[in-house]
Design an enzyme around this catalytic site. Structure first.
Site, PDB file in Angstrom:
ATOM      1  N   ARG A  92      24.060  13.385  64.427  1.00  0.00           N
ATOM      2  CA  ARG A  92      23.498  14.716  64.977  1.00  0.00           C
ATOM      3  C   ARG A  92      23.440  16.020  63.874  1.00  0.00           C
ATOM      4  NH1 ARG A  92      25.952  16.684  70.520  1.00  0.00           N
ATOM      5  NH2 ARG A  92      24.263  18.014  70.656  1.00  0.00           N
ATOM      6  N   ASP A  93      24.192  15.719  62.646  1.00  0.00           N
ATOM      7  CA  ASP A  93      24.100  16.633  61.810  1.00  0.00           C
ATOM      8  C   ASP A  93      24.093  16.236  60.290  1.00  0.00           C
ATOM      9  OD1 ASP A  93      23.626  19.606  60.767  1.00  0.00           O
ATOM     10  OD2 ASP A  93      25.925  19.901  60.768  1.00  0.00           O
ATOM     11  N   LEU A  94      23.268  15.228  60.042  1.00  0.00           N
ATOM     12  CA  LEU A  94      23.076  14.613  58.903  1.00  0.00           C
ATOM     13  C   LEU A  94      22.497  15.227  57.826  1.00  0.00           C
ATOM     14  CD1 LEU A  94      23.898  11.839  57.332  1.00  0.00           C
ATOM     15  CD2 LEU A  94      21.753  10.971  57.591  1.00  0.00           C
TER      16      LEU A  94
END
Length: 187
Positions: A92-94
């Site tokens: 979700r937050d790469l």
């Protein structure tokens, strides 16, 4: 140290249980947790984040073979997360700030505090939709996720594509897709 941000579908105990089982050479190893304040403690990564190295202001630019190796390592770690059993895990937050480099510039995905475990009840052909607050960094967020709130492993692949373009162009992500589209049209 990372402060854990829980998603609406997971308790702190469940999150720590899942993170402590993520043993992969390209995912930062969780050493411990402080349930009282939600902190997670990971292995120290000597060369900071990929973000520190993409922009040539702080450090020397990374050699091309290191850039390609990093992309391979991140892809391998994503494949591991997305094929986790019993449920796939979506980061979700790469982004480059969450890809950390050890003393030998081996990359490891960190900051899995926003990760979401997808239900294995949902068939592969159907995406999962939840009315929830979107999580992640805007420039790396899958446009379909932004529009609909539909989260799927492919959302991480969009972020991976942006990171790939950043490693090629050594620039910020804002407007990067449009820049490459225009450059391709010229060819």
């Amino acid at each position: 140290m990372e402060q854990l941000q829980l998603t609406e579908d997971m308790t702190l105990d469940r999150k720590v249980e899942v993170l402590s089982q993520l043993l992969h050479p390209h995912i930062v190893l969780l050493l411990g947790a402080s349930p009282g304040n939600g902190y997670l403690v990971y292995v120290y990564m000597e060369n900071g984040s990929l973000e520190d190295h993409i922009f040539q202001g702080k450090n020397r630019p990374l050699p091309w073979f290191v850039r390609f190796r990093i992309l391979f390592e991140v892809a391998w770690a994503l494949a591991f997360l997305h094929n986790s059993k019993p449920e796939p895990i979506v980061h979700r937050d790469l982004k480059p700030g969450n890809i950390l480099l050890d003393k030998n510039y081996v990359s490891k995905i960190g900051d899995v505090g926003l990760a979401k475990i997808m239900s294995d009840i949902v068939p592969e052909s159907i995406t999962e939709y939840r009315n929830s607050i979107l999580a992640g960094t805007f420039a790396y967020m899958d446009p379909k996720y932004l529009r609909t709130g539909t989260l799927r492993p492919k959302s991480d692949l969009y972020a991976f594509g942006i990171i790939t373009l950043q490693l090629l162009a050594s620039c910020h992500p804002n407007g990067l897709v449009l820049k490459f589209e225009k450059d391709i049209e010229i060819l």
